[in-house]
Scaffold this motif. Structure first.
Motif, PDB file in Angstrom:
ATOM      1  N   PRO A 241       0.802  -1.232   0.000  1.00 18.94           N
ATOM      2  CA  PRO A 241       0.000   0.000   0.000  1.00 18.94           C
ATOM      3  C   PRO A 241       0.833   1.280   0.000  1.00 18.94           C
ATOM      4  CG  PRO A 241      -0.872  -1.583   1.582  1.00 18.94           C
ATOM      5  CD  PRO A 241       0.444  -2.127   1.110  1.00 18.94           C
ATOM      6  N   ASP A 242       1.903   1.304   0.790  1.00 21.11           N
ATOM      7  CA  ASP A 242       2.713   2.526   0.877  1.00 21.11           C
ATOM      8  C   ASP A 242       3.418   2.821  -0.443  1.00 21.11           C
ATOM      9  OD1 ASP A 242       1.960   2.924   3.491  1.00 21.11           O
ATOM     10  OD2 ASP A 242       3.731   1.938   4.339  1.00 21.11           O
ATOM     11  N   ALA A 243       3.973   1.779  -1.060  1.00 17.08           N
ATOM     12  CA  ALA A 243       4.662   1.980  -2.336  1.00 17.08           C
ATOM     13  C   ALA A 243       3.672   2.395  -3.419  1.00 17.08           C
ATOM     14  CB  ALA A 243       5.399   0.709  -2.746  1.00 17.08           C
ATOM     15  N   ALA A 244       2.471   1.826  -3.382  1.00 23.44           N
ATOM     16  CA  ALA A 244       1.448   2.196  -4.364  1.00 23.44           C
ATOM     17  C   ALA A 244       1.059   3.664  -4.206  1.00 23.44           C
ATOM     18  CB  ALA A 244       0.222   1.299  -4.212  1.00 23.44           C
ATOM     19  N   LYS A 245       0.940   4.127  -2.965  1.00 24.50           N
ATOM     20  CA  LYS A 245       0.637   5.540  -2.725  1.00 24.50           C
ATOM     21  C   LYS A 245       1.758   6.432  -3.247  1.00 24.50           C
ATOM     22  CE  LYS A 245      -2.260   4.863   1.388  1.00 24.50           C
ATOM     23  NZ  LYS A 245      -2.348   5.060   2.863  1.00 24.50           N
ATOM     24  N   ALA A 246       2.996   5.982  -3.082  1.00 19.42           N
ATOM     25  CA  ALA A 246       4.135   6.766  -3.569  1.00 19.42           C
ATOM     26  C   ALA A 246       4.131   6.852  -5.092  1.00 19.42           C
ATOM     27  CB  ALA A 246       5.444   6.154  -3.070  1.00 19.42           C
ATOM     28  N   LEU A 247       3.768   5.751  -5.760  1.00 10.54           N
ATOM     29  CA  LEU A 247       3.647   5.782  -7.219  1.00 10.54           C
ATOM     30  C   LEU A 247       2.614   6.811  -7.651  1.00 10.54           C
ATOM     31  CD1 LEU A 247       3.605   1.988  -8.212  1.00 10.54           C
ATOM     32  CD2 LEU A 247       5.504   3.585  -8.485  1.00 10.54           C
ATOM     33  N   LYS A 248       1.459   6.767  -7.009  1.00  9.49           N
ATOM     34  CA  LYS A 248       0.384   7.691  -7.365  1.00  9.49           C
ATOM     35  C   LYS A 248       0.790   9.138  -7.101  1.00  9.49           C
ATOM     36  CE  LYS A 248      -4.554   8.579  -6.810  1.00  9.49           C
ATOM     37  NZ  LYS A 248      -4.364  10.041  -6.784  1.00  9.49           N
ATOM     38  N   ALA A 249       1.488   9.367  -5.984  1.00 15.68           N
ATOM     39  CA  ALA A 249       1.921  10.726  -5.662  1.00 15.68           C
ATOM     40  C   ALA A 249       2.879  11.260  -6.724  1.00 15.68           C
ATOM     41  CB  ALA A 249       2.584  10.752  -4.288  1.00 15.68           C
ATOM     42  N   SER A 250       3.784  10.409  -7.195  1.00 12.68           N
ATOM     43  CA  SER A 250       4.715  10.831  -8.244  1.00 12.68           C
ATOM     44  C   SER A 250       3.968  11.169  -9.530  1.00 12.68           C
ATOM     45  CB  SER A 250       5.746   9.733  -8.513  1.00 12.68           C
ATOM     46  OG  SER A 250       6.554   9.504  -7.383  1.00 12.68           O
ATOM     47  N   LEU A 251       3.002  10.339  -9.890  1.00 10.55           N
ATOM     48  CA  LEU A 251       2.229  10.592 -11.104  1.00 10.55           C
ATOM     49  C   LEU A 251       1.395  11.864 -10.980  1.00 10.55           C
ATOM     50  CD1 LEU A 251       1.158   6.942 -11.902  1.00 10.55           C
ATOM     51  CD2 LEU A 251       2.545   8.410 -13.376  1.00 10.55           C
ATOM     52  N   ASP A 252       0.802  12.082  -9.816  1.00  5.63           N
ATOM     53  CA  ASP A 252       0.023  13.305  -9.614  1.00  5.63           C
ATOM     54  C   ASP A 252       0.918  14.541  -9.753  1.00  5.63           C
ATOM     55  OD1 ASP A 252      -2.274  11.852  -9.200  1.00  5.63           O
ATOM     56  OD2 ASP A 252      -2.216  11.999  -7.010  1.00  5.63           O
TER      57      ASP A 252
END
Length: 289
Positions: A241-252
């Protein structure tokens, strides 16, 4: 078998990451992730501190193979399945931004984005299409660009649907060979983002967006990468979950660089900051092998 990938943390700074070739990802032991991320985070922090107040853009090296090297050397060392999937998603990125312009009634501005797939990408995919027994689709690309030249919306809609069907068949043929579809999709998204960085660097000159088409190319690639990641986000979140959130944050953060299909007068990020954000995305990929 491992390959070294250079990930850019910004101005004059790079981190070498060992990454498995896509087709052999399942057979490779990953590096201890916690130690790796700590070191990478320190590198990014040191870089940010060193360059506070310095906004000079750094342009990625241009290739002799065309604008942003879409079909050239930047993808030549990839495994065939990743090279093909990257090319397909770059084509989709062009279609995405081109369609935005058509919906705004800007047919002439849209046309380059329907010509680039055939002129800059398709030739490099021919052998890969044969490898995966995928039917060629150059004629479908040409038919679509002809409808854009003619500014014929009905014909455009039909030609676009026909091309989408061919692209989907190619995607299915490639994905069927992958044992870790989620990681493969994320790795493809990274390759598309790296191409976006090339395009974005080419767009900027003297702290302004000087090349609108390259800005739009970069926008299309970033939003297509976001679509790819979104398709596997549920599985990614279940795994880490944490890594997935980091991916999304980078894309945003990357999507915010492109507030509209028409570029702002000044870039939201300089090219080195853009690369730094992509590096943050890449640093998370090891969590999904």
């Amino acid at each position: 078998m491992m390959k070294k990938r250079k990930i850019w943390a910004g101005l004059s700074t790079a981190v070498l990451v060992a990454a498995p070739i896509a087709s052999q990802a399942a057979d490779v032991t990953a590096y201890p992730q916690a130690a790796f991320e700590t070191k990478a985070d320190q590198n990014l922090l040191q870089l940010a501190q060193a360059h506070q107040g310095h906004g000079a853009p750094v342009k990625p090296a241009a290739s002799m193979d065309g604008e942003g090297d879409e079909g050239g050397a930047s993808g030549e060392n990839l495994a065939p399945q990743l090279h093909l999937y990257r090319g397909i998603e770059m084509i989709r990125g062009h279609l995405l931004v081109g369609n935005e312009l058509i919906e705004a009634g800007r047919w002439a501005d849209a046309l380059p984005h329907f010509l680039h797939p055939e002129e800059e990408i398709y030739a490099g995919l021919r052998e890969d299409l044969k490898t995966f027994n995928v039917a060629p689709f150059q004629a479908a690309l040409k038919s679509l660009s002809q409808t854009v030249k003619a500014k014929n919306k009905d014909a455009y809609t039909r030609a676009r649907a026909a091309l989408d069907e061919r692209l989907a068949a190619a995607e299915t043929a490639v994905r069927s060979k992958e044992t870790n579809g989620m990681y493969f999709t994320l790795e493809t998204a990274l390759e598309v983002l790296q191409q976006a960085a090339d395009e974005y660097g080419e767009a900027i000159e003297k702290n302004r967006i000087a090349n609108v088409v390259e800005y739009q190319d970069a926008r299309g690639f970033v939003f297509e990468a976001d679509r790819l990641v979104g398709a596997v986000m549920r599985d990614a979140s279940a795994k880490n979950p944490d890594a997935a959130k980091a991916l999304k944050a980078s894309l945003d953060e990357l999507k915010a660089v492109f507030p509209a299909v028409t570029p702002p007068k000044q870039p939201v990020k300089d090219a080195s900051d853009f690369l730094s954000t992509i590096a943050k995305f890449e640093l998370q990929l090891g969590n999904f092998r």
